[in-house]
Design a protein around this motif. Structure first.
Motif, PDB file in Angstrom:
ATOM      1  N   SER A 121       0.769  -1.301  -0.158  1.00  0.00           N
ATOM      2  CA  SER A 121       0.013  -0.151   0.009  1.00  0.00           C
ATOM      3  C   SER A 121       0.630   1.308  -0.085  1.00  0.00           C
ATOM      4  N   HIS A 122       2.150   1.338   0.454  1.00  0.00           N
ATOM      5  CA  HIS A 122       2.919   2.504   0.310  1.00  0.00           C
ATOM      6  C   HIS A 122       4.113   2.425  -0.844  1.00  0.00           C
ATOM      7  N   LEU A 123       4.193   1.601  -1.669  1.00  0.00           N
ATOM      8  CA  LEU A 123       5.009   1.291  -2.746  1.00  0.00           C
ATOM      9  C   LEU A 123       5.026   2.762  -3.800  1.00  0.00           C
ATOM     10  N   PRO A 124       6.132   3.469  -3.956  1.00  0.00           N
ATOM     11  CA  PRO A 124       5.800   4.355  -5.043  1.00  0.00           C
ATOM     12  C   PRO A 124       5.728   3.784  -6.313  1.00  0.00           C
ATOM     13  N   ALA A 125       5.233   4.600  -7.152  1.00  0.00           N
ATOM     14  CA  ALA A 125       4.948   3.858  -8.538  1.00  0.00           C
ATOM     15  C   ALA A 125       6.170   3.217  -9.246  1.00  0.00           C
ATOM     16  N   SER A 126       7.462   3.641  -8.870  1.00  0.00           N
ATOM     17  CA  SER A 126       8.589   3.143  -9.470  1.00  0.00           C
ATOM     18  C   SER A 126       8.648   1.817  -9.278  1.00  0.00           C
ATOM     19  N   VAL A 127       8.047   1.130  -7.933  1.00  0.00           N
ATOM     20  CA  VAL A 127       8.215  -0.072  -7.257  1.00  0.00           C
ATOM     21  C   VAL A 127       7.272  -0.876  -7.795  1.00  0.00           C
ATOM     22  N   SER A 128       5.795  -0.072  -7.459  1.00  0.00           N
ATOM     23  CA  SER A 128       4.749  -1.020  -7.596  1.00  0.00           C
ATOM     24  C   SER A 128       4.415  -1.227  -9.258  1.00  0.00           C
ATOM     25  N   GLY A 129       5.176  -0.420 -10.104  1.00  0.00           N
ATOM     26  CA  GLY A 129       4.989  -0.874 -11.519  1.00  0.00           C
ATOM     27  C   GLY A 129       6.053  -2.096 -12.073  1.00  0.00           C
ATOM     28  N   SER A 130       6.975  -2.317 -11.053  1.00  0.00           N
ATOM     29  CA  SER A 130       8.092  -3.085 -11.558  1.00  0.00           C
ATOM     30  C   SER A 130       7.486  -4.599 -11.577  1.00  0.00           C
ATOM     31  N   ARG A 131       8.387  -5.463 -12.099  1.00  0.00           N
ATOM     32  CA  ARG A 131       7.843  -6.794 -12.167  1.00  0.00           C
ATOM     33  C   ARG A 131       7.628  -7.528 -10.866  1.00  0.00           C
ATOM     34  N   ALA A 132       8.454  -7.102  -9.884  1.00  0.00           N
ATOM     35  CA  ALA A 132       8.322  -7.686  -8.447  1.00  0.00           C
ATOM     36  C   ALA A 132       7.118  -7.149  -7.708  1.00  0.00           C
ATOM     37  N   GLY A 133       7.080  -5.442  -8.166  1.00  0.00           N
ATOM     38  CA  GLY A 133       5.636  -4.939  -7.559  1.00  0.00           C
ATOM     39  C   GLY A 133       4.428  -5.534  -8.010  1.00  0.00           C
ATOM     40  N   ARG A 134       4.425  -5.590  -9.236  1.00  0.00           N
ATOM     41  CA  ARG A 134       3.344  -6.482  -9.879  1.00  0.00           C
ATOM     42  C   ARG A 134       2.765  -7.675  -9.398  1.00  0.00           C
ATOM     43  N   ARG A 135       4.069  -8.499  -9.095  1.00  0.00           N
ATOM     44  CA  ARG A 135       4.195  -9.858  -8.371  1.00  0.00           C
ATOM     45  C   ARG A 135       3.320  -9.774  -6.958  1.00  0.00           C
ATOM     46  N   LEU A 136       3.805  -8.755  -6.199  1.00  0.00           N
ATOM     47  CA  LEU A 136       3.346  -8.412  -4.726  1.00  0.00           C
ATOM     48  C   LEU A 136       1.918  -8.241  -4.999  1.00  0.00           C
ATOM     49  N   ALA A 137       1.558  -7.367  -5.976  1.00  0.00           N
ATOM     50  CA  ALA A 137       0.164  -6.984  -6.043  1.00  0.00           C
ATOM     51  C   ALA A 137      -0.907  -8.060  -6.190  1.00  0.00           C
ATOM     52  N   LYS A 138      -0.410  -8.875  -6.966  1.00  0.00           N
ATOM     53  CA  LYS A 138      -0.833 -10.229  -7.274  1.00  0.00           C
ATOM     54  C   LYS A 138      -1.343 -11.286  -6.144  1.00  0.00           C
ATOM     55  N   LYS A 139      -0.420 -11.082  -5.059  1.00  0.00           N
ATOM     56  CA  LYS A 139      -0.359 -11.716  -3.795  1.00  0.00           C
ATOM     57  C   LYS A 139      -1.226 -11.171  -2.633  1.00  0.00           C
ATOM     58  N   VAL A 140      -1.425  -9.844  -2.587  1.00  0.00           N
ATOM     59  CA  VAL A 140      -2.051  -9.232  -1.628  1.00  0.00           C
ATOM     60  C   VAL A 140      -3.478  -9.879  -1.159  1.00  0.00           C
ATOM     61  N   PRO A 141      -4.068 -10.050  -2.213  1.00  0.00           N
ATOM     62  CA  PRO A 141      -5.565 -10.698  -1.604  1.00  0.00           C
ATOM     63  C   PRO A 141      -5.464 -12.061  -1.027  1.00  0.00           C
ATOM     64  N   ARG A 142      -4.458 -12.899  -1.588  1.00  0.00           N
ATOM     65  CA  ARG A 142      -4.074 -14.166  -0.906  1.00  0.00           C
ATOM     66  C   ARG A 142      -3.682 -14.012   0.505  1.00  0.00           C
ATOM     67  N   TYR A 143      -2.656 -13.045   0.473  1.00  0.00           N
ATOM     68  CA  TYR A 143      -2.013 -12.642   1.830  1.00  0.00           C
ATOM     69  C   TYR A 143      -3.126 -12.260   2.833  1.00  0.00           C
ATOM     70  N   VAL A 144      -4.153 -11.457   2.620  1.00  0.00           N
ATOM     71  CA  VAL A 144      -5.164 -10.844   3.425  1.00  0.00           C
ATOM     72  C   VAL A 144      -5.973 -12.281   3.801  1.00  0.00           C
ATOM     73  N   LYS A 145      -6.346 -13.015   2.797  1.00  0.00           N
ATOM     74  CA  LYS A 145      -7.224 -14.314   2.970  1.00  0.00           C
ATOM     75  C   LYS A 145      -6.391 -15.134   3.990  1.00  0.00           C
ATOM     76  N   LEU A 146      -5.087 -15.620   3.903  1.00  0.00           N
ATOM     77  CA  LEU A 146      -4.177 -16.005   4.692  1.00  0.00           C
ATOM     78  C   LEU A 146      -4.241 -15.640   6.289  1.00  0.00           C
ATOM     79  N   MET A 147      -4.095 -14.405   6.189  1.00  0.00           N
ATOM     80  CA  MET A 147      -4.252 -13.614   7.716  1.00  0.00           C
ATOM     81  C   MET A 147      -5.309 -14.188   8.262  1.00  0.00           C
ATOM     82  N   ASP A 148      -6.425 -14.029   7.748  1.00  0.00           N
ATOM     83  CA  ASP A 148      -7.759 -14.307   8.456  1.00  0.00           C
ATOM     84  C   ASP A 148      -7.733 -15.774   8.966  1.00  0.00           C
ATOM     85  N   GLU A 149      -7.141 -16.771   8.044  1.00  0.00           N
ATOM     86  CA  GLU A 149      -6.784 -18.132   8.232  1.00  0.00           C
ATOM     87  C   GLU A 149      -5.958 -18.457   9.462  1.00  0.00           C
ATOM     88  N   LEU A 150      -4.773 -17.643   9.312  1.00  0.00           N
ATOM     89  CA  LEU A 150      -3.890 -17.886  10.466  1.00  0.00           C
ATOM     90  C   LEU A 150      -4.676 -17.321  11.665  1.00  0.00           C
TER      91      LEU A 150
END
Length: 186
Positions: A121-150
């Motif tokens: 949520s705090h990544l600047p555009a230079s990082v969020s637009g990178s391949r790694a930033g996009r990879r993290l963005a795809k994982k965020v919904p899963r991470y939120v669901k996992l937090m509920d599960e944990l």
């Protein structure tokens, strides 16, 4: 140099929970997340001696990719029976020595997932637009669901309530499924 080759499951979680968030808060240097860093490769592993040779690997990726891989590795090493984290050779409190599944490592994984969601949520555009930033963005919904599960796993497996209403957080479970640190340890 010499390396400690014990398989401490929580080792990789210190980066997303403590080191990188502290560094970013102190410096504001989000560019560090895109720096390319290498890996180490373990060769000639001897399970009896728990040893082998450590060499530099040709593989390289960004610091952000390393953070994602550390968290995902820990998620993949959850006990299928309980959902808790299998700590392998130990965690920071490994003097206990009996524990296979640790409430501390479960909490640390929860914290790592939370920090990764917050980082996104705090990544600047230079990082969020990178391949790694996009990879993290795809994982965020899963991470939120996992937090509920944990959270559910923690409440179900780590919190004990005695007959007189006292609450205790257990340390974890042995390989045989016995609690360590609970009211009813045998």
């Amino acid at each position: 140099g010499a390396y400690d080759l014990r398989y401490f499951m929580d080792s990789g979680l210190w980066l997303p929970t403590m080191l990188i968030p502290h560094y970013l808060k102190c410096t504001g240097d989000f560019g560090v997340l895109l720096e390319t860093v290498g890996y180490k490769l373990l060769k000639d592993w001897d399970p009896e001696k728990r040893g082998g040779r450590v060499e530099d690997s040709a593989k390289k990726s960004t610091v952000l990719d390393h953070l994602i891989e550390n968290v995902d590795h820990c998620v993949a090493n959850r006990d299928p029976r309980t959902g808790m984290v299998n700590i392998r050779d130990g965690d920071w409190n490994d003097a206990i020595g009996l524990i296979q599944n640790s409430s501390m490592a479960l909490e640390q994984l929860y914290m790592a997932l939370d920090r990764m969601v917050e980082l996104h949520s705090h990544l600047p555009a230079s990082v969020s637009g990178s391949r790694a930033g996009r990879r993290l963005a795809k994982k965020v919904p899963r991470y939120v669901k996992l937090m509920d599960e944990l959270h559910e796993v923690f409440m179900r497996h780590c919190v004990q309530v005695s007959s007189d209403g006292r609450i205790r957080i257990i340390h974890g479970y042995t390989r045989e499924g016995r609690t360590v640190g609970g009211f009813w340890d045998s």
